[in-house]
Structures are given as structure tokens and as C-alpha cells.
Design an enzyme around this catalytic site. Structure first.
Site, short mmCIF file in Angstrom:
data_model
loop_
_atom_site.label_atom_id
_atom_site.label_comp_id
_atom_site.label_asym_id
_atom_site.label_seq_id
_atom_site.Cartn_x
_atom_site.Cartn_y
_atom_site.Cartn_z
N ASP A 68 0.88 -1.17 0.00
CA ASP A 68 0.00 0.00 0.00
C ASP A 68 0.92 1.22 0.00
O ASP A 68 1.60 1.49 1.00
CB ASP A 68 -0.89 -0.01 1.25
CG ASP A 68 -1.85 1.18 1.28
OD1 ASP A 68 -1.62 2.16 0.53
OD2 ASP A 68 -2.82 1.14 2.05
N SER A 152 0.52 11.58 -16.49
CA SER A 152 -0.75 11.44 -17.23
C SER A 152 -0.91 12.59 -18.21
O SER A 152 -0.42 13.70 -17.98
CB SER A 152 -1.93 11.46 -16.26
OG SER A 152 -3.14 11.60 -16.97
N TYR A 165 -6.24 15.56 -9.47
CA TYR A 165 -5.52 14.50 -10.19
C TYR A 165 -4.61 15.12 -11.26
O TYR A 165 -3.42 14.81 -11.33
CB TYR A 165 -6.54 13.55 -10.82
CG TYR A 165 -5.94 12.42 -11.63
CD1 TYR A 165 -5.61 11.21 -11.04
CD2 TYR A 165 -5.74 12.57 -13.01
CE1 TYR A 165 -5.07 10.17 -11.80
CE2 TYR A 165 -5.20 11.53 -13.77
CZ TYR A 165 -4.87 10.34 -13.16
OH TYR A 165 -4.35 9.31 -13.91
N LYS A 169 -0.50 15.25 -11.34
CA LYS A 169 0.25 14.62 -12.42
C LYS A 169 1.22 15.63 -13.05
O LYS A 169 2.32 15.26 -13.47
CB LYS A 169 -0.69 14.03 -13.47
CG LYS A 169 -1.47 12.80 -12.99
CD LYS A 169 -0.55 11.62 -12.69
CE LYS A 169 -1.33 10.34 -12.45
NZ LYS A 169 -0.46 9.19 -12.11
P1 NAD Z 1 -5.74 0.80 -12.62
O1 NAD Z 1 -6.79 1.28 -11.68
O2 NAD Z 1 -5.99 -0.45 -13.35
O3 NAD Z 1 -4.35 0.63 -11.86
C1 NAD Z 1 -3.95 1.39 -10.77
C2 NAD Z 1 -3.43 0.43 -9.76
O4 NAD Z 1 -2.92 1.13 -8.61
C3 NAD Z 1 -4.53 -0.51 -9.28
O5 NAD Z 1 -4.07 -1.83 -9.36
C4 NAD Z 1 -4.76 -0.07 -7.85
O6 NAD Z 1 -5.21 -1.09 -7.04
C5 NAD Z 1 -3.36 0.40 -7.48
N1 NAD Z 1 -3.37 1.25 -6.30
C6 NAD Z 1 -4.20 2.28 -6.01
N2 NAD Z 1 -3.92 2.75 -4.79
C7 NAD Z 1 -2.89 2.01 -4.32
C8 NAD Z 1 -2.17 2.01 -3.12
N3 NAD Z 1 -2.47 2.86 -2.11
N4 NAD Z 1 -1.16 1.13 -2.96
C9 NAD Z 1 -0.87 0.26 -3.93
N5 NAD Z 1 -1.53 0.19 -5.09
C10 NAD Z 1 -2.54 1.06 -5.27
O7 NAD Z 1 -5.45 2.00 -13.59
P2 NAD Z 1 -4.23 2.21 -14.61
O8 NAD Z 1 -4.79 2.90 -15.76
O9 NAD Z 1 -3.49 0.95 -14.83
O10 NAD Z 1 -3.34 3.25 -13.79
C11 NAD Z 1 -1.93 3.08 -13.63
C12 NAD Z 1 -1.27 4.44 -13.61
O11 NAD Z 1 -1.42 5.04 -14.89
C13 NAD Z 1 -1.87 5.43 -12.60
O12 NAD Z 1 -0.84 6.16 -11.99
C14 NAD Z 1 -2.72 6.32 -13.46
O13 NAD Z 1 -2.88 7.60 -12.89
C15 NAD Z 1 -1.90 6.36 -14.74
N6 NAD Z 1 -2.65 6.75 -15.94
C16 NAD Z 1 -3.71 6.01 -16.38
C17 NAD Z 1 -4.39 6.44 -17.52
C18 NAD Z 1 -5.58 5.70 -18.08
O14 NAD Z 1 -6.34 6.28 -18.84
N7 NAD Z 1 -5.76 4.42 -17.76
C19 NAD Z 1 -3.97 7.59 -18.19
C20 NAD Z 1 -2.89 8.30 -17.71
C21 NAD Z 1 -2.24 7.86 -16.58
#
Ligand code: NAD
Length: 258
Positions: A68, A152, A165, A169
Site C-alpha cells: 500500500d 498522465s 488529479y 500529475k
Molecule cells: P488501474 O486502476 O488499473 O491501476 C492502478 C493500480 O494502482 C490498481 O491496481 C490499484 O489497485 C493500485 N493502487 C491504487 N492505490 C494504491 C495504493 N495505495 N497502494 C498500492 N496500489 C494502489 O489504472 P491504470 O490505468 O493501470 O493506472 C496506472 C497508472 O497510470 C496510474 O498512476 C494512473 O494515474 C496512470 N494513468 C492512467 C491512464 C488511463 O487512462 N488508464 C492515463 C494516464 C495515466
């Protein structure tokens, strides 16, 4: 000519936070296929354990750890476990992230704290813990230290509904430059990747709604970013190929921020 893969990660150890789904799980498979041993951390331990078993069954090396990122002791314990079982990670991908939607006039303070604690403080401490151990393990000489921060596309645009958010970022990208400068003589490169919108758990069912479809239609190419669009850049930033690349930020968003 050589048949050595350009982005081989053989012998490297890669630590990924938030690897139970989405990008983190995808990167775990990607790096394992490139020859790295992967440490996959998340709160949902059953999911990272299943992923580790899948990677090992395919001939890779993987260690699932409970993590976490909002809990410093949990982060330290996850890195301790990585070190004990595989060794000091050479590459850290600070990927865990959350979204709490809502107009800024109505955002509950607890939601705000969750987003800050996870997307900024948690990411910071993940990088800190990795860098500290890389330095102690001799990254200055190996020059193999790599930290990749997940930023992001929202750092480059404004929209209604996730002000904190997007602002955080943007902060992540600058934090990457700060870290890069601080650790430049310690053999650690720090770079930030800013993905466009990719269908994962973080955006839930939003892009299937009328509002979500209208958002997709507003982008120049009228489509989501594909998760695989990140692959080459992630391998580049993790490998020797990026030996002289640090402090950069790259958007891989199919032009969504244009
Ligand atoms: P996702 O929700 O599938 O993955 C995020 C992961 O982080 C999840 O597995 C979640 O359980 C984990 N997480 C959240 N809080 C946590 C904590 N306190 N401790 C440990 N793990 C924790 O979404 P994703 O799209 O795979 O996101 C991954 C990264 O990419 C993030 O930083 C997100 O901001 C970034 N991002 C995503 C997008 C998109 O459109 N999917 C776009 C730009 C950036």
C-alpha cells in the site's frame, strides 16, 4: 549485426507498484518477457500472486508483494521482501494511482487526501525507497538505476472533474526532473511517462457512457490510447538504451492532448 535484443532486461530486477491491474500488470508481463525478474506490488495480494504464478509458468521470474503506497511501513517491507528474495531492484516503476471524480466545489476532503496520498506522496516514497537502495547497492558505478514515474495526459490539459488529479500529475513531471537532478551522479535516471486515456479500472465504465463517448469524439483521432503504445518507451527507459536520458517527460497519448 547482432541478435541481442535492443531492450534486453536480462539480469535486471524491476519493481512495479499498483500491479494488480491495468498498466502495472501489463508492464509486469512486458518486463518479464524482456528477461527481468519482476516484483509486483499491490494491496490486492491475490491478484498479484495470480499474476506472478502466470509469469513463472511462462518461464519468467516474479515475486508478488503486499503493498500500500500510502503506508510507508508497507513500502519499506515490500522493498525488503524484494531484496531478500531477488535482490535490490535496478528499475522502479512508480505506477499506483487513483482517481476521485468530482467538481472542485464539492470534493470531500477525504477524497482529496486519498488522491494526494496515493498519486503524489505514495509515488514520491516509492521512488525514494528505490533510489536509496539503488545507491547503497552501487548504482553510481553500474549506472543501471532507472526510475519511471507514471504521469498522465491530464498534466497537459484542463477539464472538469479531476482538478487535483491533473495538477498532481503535472507535479509528478516536475518531481521527476527534481529527482533526476538530485540523483544524476548516483547513476540513476528518472523519467516520466504521460499516457493518454487507456481503458482500465481507473476510468471504470466512463468511456462506455454517452459522456465518455463524447469525450473520445473530441480528441483529434477520436479513439482511446492502446496500452501497447507504451511498451517501447517503457523498455527504453528501463534499459541500457536510455543511459544518457534523464529528467525527461514524454506524452504517449495518440495526440489526445493536442
Ligand atoms: P488501474 O486502476 O488499473 O491501476 C492502478 C493500480 O494502482 C490498481 O491496481 C490499484 O489497485 C493500485 N493502487 C491504487 N492505490 C494504491 C495504493 N495505495 N497502494 C498500492 N496500489 C494502489 O489504472 P491504470 O490505468 O493501470 O493506472 C496506472 C497508472 O497510470 C496510474 O498512476 C494512473 O494515474 C496512470 N494513468 C492512467 C491512464 C488511463 O487512462 N488508464 C492515463 C494516464 C495515466
Amino acid at each position: 549485426m547482432t541478435d541481442t535484443p535492443r531492450y534486453s532486461l536480462a539480469g535486471r530486477i524491476v519493481f512495479i507498484s499498483g500491479a494488480s491491474s491495468g498498466l502495472g500488470a501489463h508492464f509486469a508481463r512486458l518486463f518479464a518477457a524482456a528477461g527481468a525478474a519482476v516484483v509486483i506490488g499491490a494491496r490486492r495480494v491475490a491478484q498479484v500472486e495470480a499474476l506472478a504464478a502466470e509469469i513463472e509458468a511462462g518461464g519468467g521470474r516474479a515475486l508478488a508483494v503486499s503493498l500500500d503506497v500510502t503506508d510507508e511501513a508497507s513500502l519499506v517491507a515490500a522493498f525488503d521482501s524484494a531484496e531478500a528474495h531477488l535482490g535490490v531492484p535496478d528499475v522502479v516503476v512508480a505506477n499506483a494511482g487513483v482517481v476521485r471524480e468530482g467538481r472542485s466545489t464539492h470534493v470531500p476532503a477525504d477524497d482529496l487526501r486519498t488522491v494526494v496520498d496515493t498519486n503524489f506522496t505514495g509515488l514520491y516514497l516509492t521512488a525514494r525507497e528505490g533510489a536509496k537502495r539503488m545507491i547503497a547497492a552501487g548504482s553510481r558505478d553500474s549506472e543501471a538505476g532507472r526510475i519511471i514515474l507514471m504521469g498522465s495526459v491530464t498534466a497537459e490539459m484542463t477539464q472538469q472533474g479531476d482538478a487535483a488529479y491533473g495538477a498532481l500529475k503535472a507535479g509528478v513531471a516536475h518531481l521527476g526532473r527534481q529527482f533526476a537532478r538530485e540523483w544524476i551522479r548516483a547513476g540513476i535516471n528518472v523519467n516520466t511517462v504521460q499516457p493518454g486515456y487507456i481503458a482500465t479500472e481507473i476510468n471504470g465504465g466512463w468511456f462506455a457512457t454517452e459522456g465518455g463517448k463524447a469525450q473520445v469524439a473530441s480528441w483529434p483521432r477520436r479513439r482511446m490510447t492502446e496500452i501497447s503504445a507504451l511498451d517501447d518507451m517503457m523498455l527504453f527507459f528501463a534499459s541500457d538504451a536510455s543511459r544518457q536520458v534523464t529528467g525527461t517527460t514524454i506524452s504517449i497519448d495518440d495526440g489526445q492532448s493536442l
